[in-house]
Design an enzyme around this catalytic site. Sequence first.
Site, short mmCIF file in Angstrom:
data_model
loop_
_atom_site.label_atom_id
_atom_site.label_comp_id
_atom_site.label_asym_id
_atom_site.label_seq_id
_atom_site.Cartn_x
_atom_site.Cartn_y
_atom_site.Cartn_z
N HIS A 62 0.83 -1.21 0.00
CA HIS A 62 0.00 0.00 0.00
C HIS A 62 0.87 1.26 0.00
O HIS A 62 2.06 1.20 0.30
CB HIS A 62 -0.91 0.02 1.24
CG HIS A 62 -2.10 -0.87 1.11
ND1 HIS A 62 -2.05 -2.22 1.35
CD2 HIS A 62 -3.38 -0.60 0.74
CE1 HIS A 62 -3.24 -2.75 1.14
NE2 HIS A 62 -4.08 -1.80 0.76
N LYS A 108 -0.70 4.89 4.61
CA LYS A 108 -1.62 3.96 5.27
C LYS A 108 -1.20 3.77 6.71
O LYS A 108 -0.04 3.50 7.00
CB LYS A 108 -1.65 2.62 4.51
CG LYS A 108 -2.66 1.66 5.09
CD LYS A 108 -2.98 0.52 4.16
CE LYS A 108 -3.89 -0.50 4.81
NZ LYS A 108 -5.18 0.06 5.23
P1 NAP Z 1 -7.35 9.98 4.23
O1 NAP Z 1 -7.04 10.55 2.89
O2 NAP Z 1 -6.40 10.27 5.36
O3 NAP Z 1 -8.82 10.46 4.62
C1 NAP Z 1 -9.34 10.38 5.91
C2 NAP Z 1 -10.19 11.61 6.09
O4 NAP Z 1 -10.92 11.51 7.32
C3 NAP Z 1 -9.35 12.89 6.15
O5 NAP Z 1 -9.90 13.85 5.27
C4 NAP Z 1 -9.49 13.30 7.61
O6 NAP Z 1 -9.42 14.69 7.80
C5 NAP Z 1 -10.89 12.79 7.90
N1 NAP Z 1 -11.19 12.74 9.32
C6 NAP Z 1 -10.35 12.74 10.37
N2 NAP Z 1 -11.03 12.73 11.53
C7 NAP Z 1 -12.34 12.73 11.19
C8 NAP Z 1 -13.55 12.75 11.92
N3 NAP Z 1 -13.56 12.77 13.27
N4 NAP Z 1 -14.71 12.76 11.25
C9 NAP Z 1 -14.73 12.76 9.90
N5 NAP Z 1 -13.63 12.76 9.14
C10 NAP Z 1 -12.43 12.73 9.78
O7 NAP Z 1 -7.47 8.39 4.15
P2 NAP Z 1 -8.03 7.48 2.94
O8 NAP Z 1 -6.89 7.00 2.13
O9 NAP Z 1 -9.17 8.15 2.29
O10 NAP Z 1 -8.54 6.22 3.77
C11 NAP Z 1 -9.56 6.34 4.75
C12 NAP Z 1 -9.84 4.95 5.33
O11 NAP Z 1 -10.34 4.10 4.31
C13 NAP Z 1 -8.59 4.23 5.89
O12 NAP Z 1 -8.94 3.47 7.03
C14 NAP Z 1 -8.17 3.33 4.75
O13 NAP Z 1 -7.44 2.20 5.19
C15 NAP Z 1 -9.55 2.91 4.22
N6 NAP Z 1 -9.59 2.45 2.84
C16 NAP Z 1 -10.50 1.46 2.57
C17 NAP Z 1 -10.66 0.99 1.29
C18 NAP Z 1 -11.67 -0.09 1.03
O14 NAP Z 1 -11.82 -0.52 -0.13
N7 NAP Z 1 -12.36 -0.56 2.06
C19 NAP Z 1 -9.88 1.52 0.24
C20 NAP Z 1 -8.98 2.54 0.53
C21 NAP Z 1 -8.85 3.01 1.83
P3 NAP Z 1 -7.99 15.34 8.25
O15 NAP Z 1 -6.99 14.90 7.24
O16 NAP Z 1 -8.29 16.80 8.25
O17 NAP Z 1 -7.70 14.77 9.62
#
Ligand code: NAP
Length: 255
Positions: free
Chosen positions: A145, A149
């Site tokens: 990844h 991550k």
């Molecule tokens: P990311 O870019 O870091 O996005 C996470 C977002 O959540 C950021 O914008 C963050 O804001 C926000 N956040 C933080 N605290 C929050 C709160 N209390 N309430 C609402 N939003 C909040 O991460 P990502 O790559 O999108 O991944 C997010 C999650 O999805 C991870 O756990 C990842 O492992 C998972 N994921 C799953 C799949 C799947 O197919 N299931 C695929 C990809 C990723 P700030 O940056 O301002 O803190």
Amino acid sequence: MGIKVIIAGYRGKMGSTTTSMVLADPELELVGLLDPHTQVDQYQGIPVFKQKEDFKNLQADVWVDFTKPELAFEHTLFALENGFAPVVGTTGFSNQEIDHLVALSAQKEIGGLIAPNFAIGAILLMEFAAKAAQYFPNLEIIELHHDQKKDAPSGTALKTAQVIAENRSNLEIKPSEEEELIAGARGADYQGIHIHSVRLPGLIAHQEVLFGGPGEGLTIRHDSYDRQSFMQGVNIGIKAVVKEKQLVYGLENLL
Ligand code: NAP
């Protein structure tokens, strides 16, 4: 009237791709967005809230969550308690937490989905790997990844190991006398299945399952090159959970 959708984490990498997908689908209606660090109170006319409690009086059907592993359980619990069917991609759930959420959803008769991977190719990889494990009980998982991550191993790798462990043949696996010269060299161990986590810039989400048998090897690999790869699964999940009466773990249960 479309399915009313909330997106938690809408400015993140997955959340922003999901926001575009929902806005582009006439069968879906985006009604609220959550981001704790937002400077705005609207995005494309959709209200943006800073805390989940602000959604208590909002009319919505589905809570999509792509936030942070430490929020995954709390957010999913909140969604169920407030009548929103959760569609959660955020990883980081323990088995006990999933059991608790499934029981709560059944009691409230609300559908839901926790999917460690929304990519259809990754779901197929798990199915193929489970079948291969019936003939090749010696195997290892490598998940790769992007370097942002937070959790390791990935939810997909854990789920793959779980599915394989349930289907692996009972062929005897000889105990190894190997010694790790550097701790962790052989990766994590899930019921005898080694899982190796690679984190590098440039990657998105990739996984290989390597099988070894006498004189032959088999490798099954899936690559998500772009976050678009997850959107078909998220879309299917949103449309399916509103018809269900219990949360499920894994997109394969709704296909
Ligand atoms: P990311 O870019 O870091 O996005 C996470 C977002 O959540 C950021 O914008 C963050 O804001 C926000 N956040 C933080 N605290 C929050 C709160 N209390 N309430 C609402 N939003 C909040 O991460 P990502 O790559 O999108 O991944 C997010 C999650 O999805 C991870 O756990 C990842 O492992 C998972 N994921 C799953 C799949 C799947 O197919 N299931 C695929 C990809 C990723 P700030 O940056 O301002 O803190």
